[in-house]
Structure formats: C-alpha cells, structure tokens
Design an enzyme around this catalytic site. Structure first.
Site, PDB file in Angstrom:
ATOM      1  N   ASP A 173      -6.650  -6.695   4.130  1.00 18.41           N
ATOM      2  CA  ASP A 173      -7.771  -6.164   3.569  1.00 18.41           C
ATOM      3  C   ASP A 173      -8.597  -7.376   2.740  1.00 18.41           C
ATOM      4  OD1 ASP A 173      -9.196  -4.190   2.066  1.00 18.41           O
ATOM      5  OD2 ASP A 173      -8.164  -4.710   0.470  1.00 18.41           O
ATOM      6  N   TYR A 221       1.055  -1.287   0.011  1.00 15.37           N
ATOM      7  CA  TYR A 221      -0.092   0.007   0.052  1.00 15.37           C
ATOM      8  C   TYR A 221       1.017   1.101  -0.133  1.00 15.37           C
ATOM      9  CZ  TYR A 221      -4.631  -1.864   0.755  1.00 15.37           C
ATOM     10  OH  TYR A 221      -6.015  -2.277   0.685  1.00 15.37           O
ATOM     11  N   ASP A 266     -12.692  -8.776   4.159  1.00 16.82           N
ATOM     12  CA  ASP A 266     -13.811  -8.932   3.468  1.00 16.82           C
ATOM     13  C   ASP A 266     -14.503 -10.331   3.301  1.00 16.82           C
ATOM     14  OD1 ASP A 266     -13.530  -6.086   2.828  1.00 16.82           O
ATOM     15  OD2 ASP A 266     -14.213  -6.356   0.749  1.00 16.82           O
ATOM     16  N   ASP A 291      -3.172 -17.982   0.988  1.00 11.94           N
ATOM     17  CA  ASP A 291      -4.060 -18.891   0.247  1.00 11.94           C
ATOM     18  C   ASP A 291      -4.809 -19.913   1.030  1.00 11.94           C
ATOM     19  OD1 ASP A 291      -1.472 -20.358   0.457  1.00 11.94           O
ATOM     20  OD2 ASP A 291      -1.757 -20.746  -1.713  1.00 11.94           O
ATOM     21  N   LYS A 314       2.961 -15.273   3.312  1.00  9.89           N
ATOM     22  CA  LYS A 314       3.152 -15.934   1.746  1.00  9.89           C
ATOM     23  C   LYS A 314       4.522 -16.170   1.937  1.00  9.89           C
ATOM     24  CE  LYS A 314       1.800 -17.783  -1.894  1.00  9.89           C
ATOM     25  NZ  LYS A 314       1.020 -19.179  -2.340  1.00  9.89           N
TER      26      LYS A 314
HETATM   27  C1  IPM Z   1     -10.302  -0.955   3.597  1.00 14.29           C
HETATM   28  C2  IPM Z   1     -10.762  -0.328   2.339  1.00 14.29           C
HETATM   29  C3  IPM Z   1      -9.586   0.473   1.993  1.00 14.29           C
HETATM   30  C4  IPM Z   1      -8.260  -0.484   1.969  1.00 14.29           C
HETATM   31  C5  IPM Z   1      -9.849   1.450   0.802  1.00 14.29           C
HETATM   32  C6  IPM Z   1     -11.117   2.261   0.671  1.00 14.29           C
HETATM   33  C7  IPM Z   1      -8.423   1.814   0.183  1.00 14.29           C
HETATM   34  O1  IPM Z   1     -10.902  -1.505   1.529  1.00 14.29           O
HETATM   35  O2  IPM Z   1     -10.665  -0.107   4.806  1.00 14.29           O
HETATM   36  O3  IPM Z   1     -10.361  -2.111   3.927  1.00 14.29           O
HETATM   37  O4  IPM Z   1      -7.726  -1.010   1.214  1.00 14.29           O
HETATM   38  O5  IPM Z   1      -7.606  -0.674   3.031  1.00 14.29           O
HETATM   39 MG    MG Z   2     -11.166  -3.222   2.270  1.00 20.66          MG
END
Ligand code: IPM
Ligand code: MG
Length: 357
Positions: free
Chosen positions: A245, A142, A249, A221, A189
């Site tokens: 990240d 990042y 999700d 993975d 990884k």
């Molecule tokens: C999160 C989001 C952010 C990230 C984006 C919006 C830049 O997906 O906070 O998880 O990738 O960190």
């Molecule tokens: Mg995110």
C-alpha cells in the site's frame, strides 16, 4: 464476445472517472464487435448513505455474477476525522477484496515518456523506469484481529500470514517476472517481523523452481529509498499488503501522478480494476479529475479478465497519443503546458475516444 461488466463508482471522483472508463470500454466494444452489458452497484460512503452498509449484499452478489468490475474509489473525509466511527466506507472495499478472493493486486508503474517532466524526480533518474508491483491484498495487518484493551487505552492490529498465502502471491510474481526482465525483488522486514521471516522463507523455497528469474530480497525501508534513488533497478516487486500500500503510493511519483496509475486485483473469482488514487474529495464535483487511471484500468480489465490483448493495447496506445499531442489534466500539467492543452475530466475522455478512431 459477450461480457457482463459491473461499474462500481463508489465515492468522490470515483463517480467522475469511472463514467469515462466506461465510455472507453463501450467504444472498444463497438470497434471490435463485442457486446458489453453493464450494470451498476453501490459501495463505500454512497452505499452507507443509501443502505447503512458499505458493501450491501446486493452489490456483492452482482460482483460475483459479473465477468469483471470497473471500480472507482471509496472514502469520505467525514470518517477520516472521526476515528470512533464504527461503519466506514473502507470496510466495503476490504470486504469486497476478501469475499471475491482478490489476493493479488497488480500495480504497473510505467512512465509515459511525455510525462518525464511531471514528476518531482529528475528525468535522468526516471527515464525508462518500468516496475510491476504485486501487492498481497487479503492478508497481513489489514485483516488480522484488531481491538482495544486496558479500558481502550491500548490498541492492537495483528499481522498474520500463512505459507499458502505467501506462496500463491509469490508464484504470480515469479510468473510475471518470466514474461518481463526476469528480475524479482521480494520486499519484507525480516530483520524484525516474524511474518516477514516466513515470507522470505517461502520465497526462497520456491525460487529454485524459477531458475530463469533472478531474485533479491530487500527490506521495506531500503526499498522506499531505492525507489527514488534508482527506480530502474526494479522489474517485478512482490510484497505484503501494508508495505505494498505504502510503496505503491510512493512509486506513483515515478509515473508522474497518482492520477495515471491503474491496478488490477485478481484471485479466485471476478477481477476488479481500479485506479490506485482515492476518492479525492478536495477536487470532487469540479470535473477536473484525471480519468486516465480509470481508462488504463479498463485496459487492464480487457487484457487480464477478457484476454483481449489487442483491445487493451489499443486503449493504452490512445492514451499515449493523447499525451504526445500535448493534452494534460491539471495534475500532470507543468509550467510548459499551454493553458489550452489543460483539459477537464470529460474533455480528456473525449480526446482518448478520438484517438481510439
Ligand atoms: C488502496 C487504498 C486502500 C488500501 C484504502 C482505501 C483502504 O489505499 O487501495 O491502496 O489501504 O488498501
Ligand atoms: Mg493505498
């Protein structure tokens, strides 16, 4: 206690859900005799529109001066379809994380029993799942050097980690594991990436200082697979920025919906509390967003930044009662939910306020 709270709604449904989160904080202040003083600041697309800058200096100064930040989301579809845009809403978020030194992003994945049916994963696999993610937030791919070469035909993003950066997030995760089921899974990884080999080396090196915590190392993975196959095997998970990240999700499905998950970003200065969901422009302005992630973020804020454990538990308890009473927003409703129990954003907020009484 007197505290200054900065509300930073950002973009899309961020506006709608933080308004509800703020109401809950306000009600808690009233009930427990605290004085919360609020201010607001711009970030993301709305900040670009107003000032040309996704994180104006004024916003950053206000963040640094406040005791905690309740944050919404950033993003706008305009930029998603324009890879050449030089100024982007997400830059505001990344700059905020870097400038405030928010290196630890804590994402608790806890399933409220009533939402067992809302996930696409089978209830018998999910029941009892309770995971706490520690995502490193200010390093990795990042924040490394990025650019183009070969006349723009080749692009690169450098992933970098220092020992120091790995150690401080790993220690936070070890300490959290101590207060929970004493299991830590470090995800990397290391079979491919040098940053991951350093990551694993550092975690192995400090592990003996936490003899009460059982440590395992998993590749990212395999972790993606295990999270769905057997989520209950995880207690605390610590991982790098990009892996965290993606995995969080995925893990949101364990909690039924992205709309349920709160997160805390902490480190050197002011803590920032935000839903893990994004700006969701597809539903923005419709008033149907689930405010529970923002409300649960407010609960994390009370607990972590202000040390108000009872107040925080009160909020979580109210959310639990609302769900037990059968109320749902659209994202967590299922075919068995009577239509009268499906609420919009504000009505869901009102129910939580009611159950706070
Ligand atoms: C999160 C989001 C952010 C990230 C984006 C919006 C830049 O997906 O906070 O998880 O990738 O960190
Ligand atoms: Mg995110």
């Amino acid at each position: 206690m007197k505290k200054n709270i900065l509300i930073v709604p950002g973009d899309g449904i961020g506006q709608e859900v933080t308004a509800v989160g703020k109401k809950v904080l306000d009600r808690i202040a009233g009930k427990f005799g605290h004085e919360f003083v609020y201010d607001e600041a711009l970030i993301g697309h709305v900040a670009i529109e107003a000032t040309g800058n996704p994180l104006p200096d004024e916003s950053l100064q206000k963040m640094k001066a406040s005791d905690a930040v309740l944050f919404g989301a950033v993003g706008h579809p305009r930029y998603d379809n324009d890879p050449s845009a030089k100024v982007r809403p997400e830059q505001g978020l990344l700059k905020m994380r870097k400038e405030l030194g928010l290196y630890a992003n804590i994402r608790p994945i806890k399933l409220f029993d009533e939402l067992l049916g809302a996930s696409s994963i089978k209830p018998e696999i999910l029941k009892g799942a309770d995971i706490m993610f520690f995502r490193e937030l200010t390093g990795d791919i990042y924040f490394g050097e990025k650019g183009r070469k070969n006349n723009g035909d080749t692009a690169y993003d450098l992933a970098e980690y220092s020992r120091y950066e790995v150690e401080r997030i790993a220690r936070k995760a070890f300490e959290a594991a101590r207060t929970r089921r004493k299991k830590l899974c470090s995800v990397d990884k290391a079979n491919v990436l040098e940053t991951s080999r350093l990551w694993r080396e550092v975690v192995q090196k400090i592990a003996p200082e936490y003899p009460d915590v059982e440590v395992e190392h998993q590749f990212v993975d395999a972790t993606a697979m295990l999270l769905i196959k057997d989520p209950r095997r995880f207690d605390v998970v610590v991982t790098a920025n990009l892996f965290g990240d993606i995995l969080t999700d995925e893990a949101s499905q364990i909690a039924g919906s992205m709309g349920m998950l709160a997160s805390a970003s902490v480190g050197d200065g002011t803590g920032v509390y935000e839903p893990i969901h994004g700006s969701a422009h597809d539903i923005t302005g419709k008033g149907i967003a689930n405010p529970l992630a923002s409300i649960l973020s407010a609960a994390l804020l009370l607990d972590i930044s202000f040390g108000m454990k009872a107040e925080s538990e009160k909020v979580i308890g109210a959310v639990d009662k609302v769900l037990k009473a059968g109320f749902r927003t659209g994202d967590i409703a299922d075919t068995h939910t009577p239509s009268g129990k499906v609420l919009n954003t504000d009505a869901m907020g009102e129910q939580v306020l009611k159950f706070l009484e």
